[in-house]
Write an enzyme that holds these catalytic residues in place. Structure first.
Site, mmCIF file in Angstrom:
data_model
loop_
_atom_site.group_PDB
_atom_site.id
_atom_site.type_symbol
_atom_site.label_atom_id
_atom_site.label_comp_id
_atom_site.label_asym_id
_atom_site.label_seq_id
_atom_site.Cartn_x
_atom_site.Cartn_y
_atom_site.Cartn_z
ATOM 1 N N HIS B 76 97.564 95.600 62.763
ATOM 2 C CA HIS B 76 97.977 97.009 62.741
ATOM 3 C C HIS B 76 97.075 97.879 61.871
ATOM 4 C CE1 HIS B 76 101.656 96.060 64.877
ATOM 5 N NE2 HIS B 76 101.934 95.113 64.001
ATOM 6 N N CYS B 218 131.087 99.671 55.011
ATOM 7 C CA CYS B 218 132.073 100.597 55.570
ATOM 8 C C CYS B 218 133.143 99.819 56.343
ATOM 9 C CB CYS B 218 131.384 101.596 56.501
ATOM 10 S SG CYS B 218 131.329 103.277 55.865
#
Lengths: 106, 257
Positions: B76, B218
């Site tokens: 990359h 959560c």
């Protein structure tokens, strides 16, 4: 993979009050926590932070277990002359890190 | 009869308000709910503890490893250009898996397939560091996730999960984050639940954490059984949240209380 982030203004006028900010990567384990099996997690904190300017100590702090992880330390000093700030963090389990930053005072 | 009609009308109005999506113009990042000193912490790179992970990630990006003895940078190159805007498109559709995968799973897939190295554990320092480093290259870019038509059924599933009441408290995500985002819960702002800044540094965690960690917390909070890290349901929820935040700027690594 300990690392520090330092913010020192690269330039200042003589007599200016400048802010120095430092952030050190550290878990700051208090020594008061227990594992699921009841064993104490050993204390692992930074105990001392020092800042030297051109070799002379200008700031020192003692750190304690209540201080959060990745301690962010900021303080002010007066720019008197060009030179180098050297920072040192010392802690439990042989922890020792240094960093430095230069300033040009006109 | 009139009273029954009035109750029915009130109920209808209430159900219309329930699960109402937040209008585009009223969407707010969690950043806008924070106190100025916490905002200042996020704004300045040398005060943002998330940048410690970004620094680590930059070092890992260049480290050769695995049987292939390759670094991320070998394929990359410079992440500043090659990874720009990439995190804003995740989770994205993966052809091999035939389903969406998030940024952490992409990094691990890259490790297994191209570096021939063992995948990193979810929430490990190294995986968070690489994710933070990649996500940081998209800072300020508008979120684009969920646009791919192949993702449509998964966005729908994520939305269904978001609207699904669950746990002993019998709450859905929408009950807080769409219906009550302007209120407070135990002194803390509820916020609209736009996942613009992940992975982010939570002062409560004293660490960087992923969106999956936030979602699991959560779900545990409404006293339901949290999905395991990497579960398809969590990725679908991530996908829905990111598509819901489409157009909002990326903030990673954000700071939250």
């Amino acid at each position: 993979m300990a690392s520090a982030l330092i913010n020192v203004p690269p330039k200042a006028k003589r007599g200016d009050i400048i802010e120095i900010k430092t952030l050190m990567s550290h878990i700051m384990e208090t020594g008061y926590r227990h594992t699921a099996s009841g064993e104490v997690v050993p204390r692992n904190i930074i105990t001392s932070f020092t800042c030297r300017f051109n070799g002379a100590e200008i700031f020192r702090a003692d750190l304690f277990p209540a201080i959060s992880a990745n301690p962010f330390m900021t303080f002010f000093t007066t720019a008197t002359e060009s030179g180098k700030f050297e920072f040192e963090w010392i802690g439990d389990q042989g922890f020792s890190e240094t960093a430095s930053a230069s300033i040009t005072v006109e | 009869m009139k009273a029954v009609g009035a109750i029915a009308a009130a109920l209808f109005a209430a159900s219309a308000v329930f699960a109402a999506e937040i209008p585009q113009g009223q969407r707010r990042s969690g950043y806008s709910f924070m106190k100025p000193d916490t905002q200042a912490m996020q704004d300045e790179d040398t005060a943002n503890p998330g940048m410690l992970w970004v620094l680590d990630g930059e070092a890992l990006w260049k480290r050769k490893l695995g049987a292939a003895d390759k670094a991320c940078a070998d394929c990359h190159d410079d992440a500043r250009t090659s990874m720009k805007g990439v995190a804003a498109r995740y989770p994205t559709f993966d052809k091999i898996a035939g389903r969406p995968i998030d940024l952490e799973q992409r990094i691990n897939a890259c490790r297994s397939n191209h570096q021939q190295a063992a995948p990193l554990a979810f929430e490990s320092r190294e995986l968070l560091a690489l994710t933070a480093f990649v996500a940081r290259q998209s800072q300020g870019a508008p979120i684009e996730a969920g646009g791919d038509p192949q993702l449509a059924p998964f966005v729908t599933r994520g939305r269904e999960l978001y609207l699904q009441r669950q746990g002993q408290l019998n709450l859905a995500c929408t009950n807080c984050h769409d219906d009550n985002w302007d209120k407070r819960l135990a002194g803390s702002a509820i916020t609209q639940g736009h996942a613009t800044g992940y992975p982010l540094y939570r002062l409560e965690w004293q660490s960087l954490g992923s969106l999956q960690r936030r979602l699991r917390a959560c779900i545990t909070g409404v006293r339901a059984q949290a999905y395991d890290y990497g579960a398809p349901e969590l990725v679908e929820l991530e996908l829905y949240l990111m598509s819901r935040a489409r157009g909002m700027p990326m903030e990673a690594p954000a700071v939250r209380p």
